[in-house]
Design a protein around this motif. Structure first.
Motif: not given
Lengths: 105, 105, 105, 105
Positions: B57-58, C68-70, D55-56, D58-64
Motif C-alpha cells: 500500500r505504501m 473487506y474486513a469480514t 487489492a491493498e 489499489m485500495n479496491h478489494h474483491p468479494e471472494w
C-alpha cells in the motif's frame, strides 16, 4: 514431530543436489542455498506464502531473506546438522512453485 | 511512485526512533533494525503477511529475514540512502501488528 | 491423509460447540459457521493466512468468504457429511488467532 | 481514498468484459464474477495472497469465497453501485496472476 533422517554428505549430497536446478551445497555440507528472483514484490511474496503452506505441512521450515523481488533461501535439517531428504524435497517444491510464478533464477 | 523525502540524521533521527519500541539506528544512520519474536511460525508469517499488505500500500518494503518464529527487519529509504518518515511510519505499523500477534520483543 | 472420524450429532454436538465462542451449528448438523469481523482488510487477511497455515498442517480446510474486513467461515468434514473433532479443533484455533488480531465477534 | 469513477453499463460494459477471459457480467450490471480453479489449496491461497497485495495497493478489494482449490470472485465498485475501470483492471490482474499459477478456468 517429523522423524529424524540421516544427513547426506559428500558425493551423495552433491549428486542429489546437482539434479535440482540452481541449488548449491554450503562448504561443510551443512545446508543448501538458492537465490530466487521474481518480477516484483507481489510475486515474491506469493511464492513465500505458497512455500510457507508447504513448510507448515511438512513441519520443516526454510531460513529466508526477502528484499523486494528477491528471496534468498537456506535449507538445513537442524536436528542432524546437515542436509536430509526433507531439504531436497522442499528444494524441489520451491523450484516448482517459483517456475509457476515465472521466476528467473 | 512515492515522492522523495529527506533523510533524518543524528539526534533528529535518534530521538524519533527512541519513541518507537525496540528499534535501533544503524551506525552511519543508514537504516533501522529490529528483531521480532513470535510464539510460532504461523504467527511470524501472519505478521509478515499483514506487513506485506501495508508495504505494498505504501510502496515501501522492508528487508527481512525469517527463521521459524523470528523475523529480523531492516528499514531504509534507498532513494536517499537513509531513514525517512516513511521508515518511521512502517516501523510504528510493524510494532502495532506485532503487538496484536502477541510478539515478545 | 487424515483418518476418518465420527460425526458428532444432536446434543453431543451442540454442547461441544456451546463451549467455543460465537460458532453455530447448521440445521441438520452438517457444519459449523461463524462470522469474524476485523478492524480492516489487512487484519482479516492476516487471519486468513494464519488459518491457512494451520489448515494445511491439519489437511483440513475451511470454506470461507471474505468481504473487506469480514470473514464468514463454514467448517465441515466432507468425508462423513458432518462435524467432527477436527472441525472443533479448527474452530477453537480460529478463535485464538482472531482474538490475537483483535477481532470483534 | 481512490477517486470516484463512472460505472460502465450495457454494451459498453459487456464489450469491455468480453476482452477479459472468463469474467461474466451480473444481471443488472452490478458486478463481475469468475470462478478460478487451481491444482490445490496452496496454489489457490498463493493466488489470493498475490491478489490481496494488489487489492491493498489499489485500495479496491474483491468479494471472494474459497473452498479448497476453488476461488469464486465478485468485483464491484460499491461507491457507484456498478462496474468501473478499477474492476476491469483488477479482473485483468487476477487473470494474469492465475495464469502464472497454472489455473484452469
Amino acid at each position: 514431530m517429523a522423524k529424524r533422517m540421516a544427513a547426506l554428505r559428500g558425493s551423495d549430497l552433491s549428486s542429489a543436489v546437482a539434479a535440482i536446478d540452481g541449488w548449491a551445497v554450503e562448504p561443510g555440507d551443512g545446508g543448501l542455498t538458492k537465490r530466487f528472483r521474481f518480477p516484483d514484490f507481489q510475486s515474491a511474496f506469493a511464492f513465500m506464502t505458497a512455500v510457507a503452506l508447504e513448510a507448515e505441512r511438512m513441519n520443516h521450515h526454510p531460513e529466508w531473506t526477502n528484499v523486494y523481488a528477491t528471496v534468498d533461501v537456506r535449507l538445513s535439517s537442524h536436528d542432524v546438522g546437515g542436509v536430509t531428504e526433507r531439504d531436497l524435497a522442499l528444494a524441489r517444491h520451491m523450484n516448482t512453485v517459483a517456475a509457476r510464478l515465472a521466476a528467473a533464477d
